[in-house]
Write a protein that holds these residues in place. Structure first.
Motif, PDB file in Angstrom:
ATOM      1  N   SER A 248       0.832  -1.205   0.000  1.00 14.50           N
ATOM      2  CA  SER A 248       0.000   0.000   0.000  1.00 14.50           C
ATOM      3  C   SER A 248       0.866   1.254   0.000  1.00 14.50           C
ATOM      4  CB  SER A 248      -0.933  -0.003   1.217  1.00 14.50           C
ATOM      5  OG  SER A 248      -1.643   1.214   1.314  1.00 14.50           O
ATOM      6  N   THR A 249       1.900   1.273   0.853  1.00 21.30           N
ATOM      7  CA  THR A 249       2.808   2.425   0.910  1.00 21.30           C
ATOM      8  C   THR A 249       3.567   2.572  -0.397  1.00 21.30           C
ATOM      9  OG1 THR A 249       3.069   2.171   3.301  1.00 21.30           O
ATOM     10  CG2 THR A 249       4.752   3.452   2.158  1.00 21.30           C
ATOM     11  N   GLU A 250       3.989   1.445  -0.961  1.00 20.75           N
ATOM     12  CA  GLU A 250       4.715   1.514  -2.224  1.00 20.75           C
ATOM     13  C   GLU A 250       3.832   2.072  -3.337  1.00 20.75           C
ATOM     14  OE1 GLU A 250       7.713  -1.142  -4.991  1.00 20.75           O
ATOM     15  OE2 GLU A 250       6.215  -2.190  -3.792  1.00 20.75           O
ATOM     16  N   ALA A 251       2.553   1.683  -3.349  1.00 18.67           N
ATOM     17  CA  ALA A 251       1.630   2.208  -4.359  1.00 18.67           C
ATOM     18  C   ALA A 251       1.480   3.721  -4.225  1.00 18.67           C
ATOM     19  CB  ALA A 251       0.271   1.520  -4.231  1.00 18.67           C
ATOM     20  N   LYS A 252       1.418   4.223  -2.980  1.00 19.01           N
ATOM     21  CA  LYS A 252       1.332   5.673  -2.754  1.00 19.01           C
ATOM     22  C   LYS A 252       2.604   6.370  -3.215  1.00 19.01           C
ATOM     23  CE  LYS A 252      -1.701   5.195   1.286  1.00 19.01           C
ATOM     24  NZ  LYS A 252      -1.751   5.315   2.779  1.00 19.01           N
ATOM     25  N   LEU A 253       3.755   5.728  -2.994  1.00 17.20           N
ATOM     26  CA  LEU A 253       5.034   6.277  -3.446  1.00 17.20           C
ATOM     27  C   LEU A 253       5.046   6.433  -4.960  1.00 17.20           C
ATOM     28  CD1 LEU A 253       8.102   6.982  -3.176  1.00 17.20           C
ATOM     29  CD2 LEU A 253       8.537   4.514  -3.251  1.00 17.20           C
ATOM     30  N   HIS A 254       4.621   5.382  -5.674  1.00 16.30           N
ATOM     31  CA  HIS A 254       4.613   5.434  -7.135  1.00 16.30           C
ATOM     32  C   HIS A 254       3.680   6.537  -7.639  1.00 16.30           C
ATOM     33  CE1 HIS A 254       7.208   2.050  -7.902  1.00 16.30           C
ATOM     34  NE2 HIS A 254       6.480   1.257  -7.141  1.00 16.30           N
ATOM     35  N   LYS A 255       2.535   6.647  -7.008  1.00 16.60           N
ATOM     36  CA  LYS A 255       1.570   7.682  -7.410  1.00 16.60           C
ATOM     37  C   LYS A 255       2.172   9.079  -7.209  1.00 16.60           C
ATOM     38  CE  LYS A 255      -3.254   9.118  -6.619  1.00 16.60           C
ATOM     39  NZ  LYS A 255      -3.069  10.508  -6.215  1.00 16.60           N
ATOM     40  N   ALA A 256       2.805   9.287  -6.060  1.00 19.19           N
ATOM     41  CA  ALA A 256       3.408  10.588  -5.769  1.00 19.19           C
ATOM     42  C   ALA A 256       4.542  10.898  -6.741  1.00 19.19           C
ATOM     43  CB  ALA A 256       3.923  10.619  -4.332  1.00 19.19           C
ATOM     44  N   MET A 257       5.324   9.884  -7.118  1.00 17.06           N
ATOM     45  CA  MET A 257       6.415  10.120  -8.064  1.00 17.06           C
ATOM     46  C   MET A 257       5.862  10.460  -9.445  1.00 17.06           C
ATOM     47  SD  MET A 257       9.596   7.597  -7.095  1.00 17.06           S
ATOM     48  CE  MET A 257       8.754   6.055  -7.492  1.00 17.06           C
TER      49      MET A 257
END
Length: 205
Positions: free
Chosen positions: A129-138
């Motif tokens: 879940s955190t990784e998905a948020k990271l990708h979205k933010a990038m």
């Protein structure tokens, strides 16, 4: 392969180009100034949170540091510390979890504002879940930055423009996620194996 880009090694055959220029024709400092590199094992130092992130760019402002931490999904846990960005970090980040250390290292690379950002399995300690948020933010904040991501989880790379599948030291397949699902037995096997291990929701989310 990615070590050839910042010239940690030089290619003995073939050529590597950055912005159309052979990396061997660059001044090494100029070349490496274009690149942010995040390793799987995050190296942190004794000092404050801000000081650790500022290692990426010594002239970074407090706003730059907060922006980078936000993209890296580090801001929430940093704000949870009693002293926030002034919190002291122990040597090698012993006081932080693996995921927190990786997000701090990602923030350090982002604050450099690189043209090329290399992740060497550097999201392995993040939950999906955190990784998905990271990708979205990038995607939303790092327009124009070339991101090269080495990963074992398909959830980490499936939205990439191009995916290279390595087997026994050679690229055995190359394409988008949808293309590889149709053409690469190796990629398909990894995908279905990870789906069975409960990563399917994040992969499809």
């Amino acid at each position: 392969l990615v070590n050839l880009i910042p010239r940690f090694y030089d290619a003995t055959e073939g050529e590597v180009f950055v912005d159309g220029v052979n990396v061997k024709d660059y001044n090494v400092d100029v070349l490496r100034s274009k690149i942010g590199f995040v390793l799987q094992k995050s190296e942190l130092f004794s000092g404050t949170v801000s000081e650790n992130i500022r290692w990426g760019c010594e002239n970074a402002s407090d706003d730059d540091i907060r922006t980078a931490a936000g993209i890296a999904q580090a801001e929430e846990f940093i704000n949870g510390f009693n002293d926030g960005y002034d919190t002291m970090i122990s040597e090698k980040g012993a006081s932080l979890s693996g995921g927190q250390k990786q997000r701090m290292a990602i923030a350090r690379a982002i604050v450099k504002k690189p043209e090329i950002l290399i992740f060497d399995d550097s999201t392995s300690a993040l939950d999906l879940s955190t990784e998905a948020k990271l990708h979205k933010a990038m995607r939303e904040n790092l327009s124009g930055v070339t991101i090269i991501m080495i990963a074992q989880r398909i959830a980490s790379v499936m939205r990439a423009d191009k995916i290279a599948v390595l087997e026994n030291g050679s690229i055995c397949a190359f394409g988008t996620h949808d293309e590889l699902m149709k053409t690469s037995n190796v990629y398909r096997d990894i995908y279905y194996s990870q789906m069975k291990q409960g990563e399917g929701e994040a992969i499809n989310g």
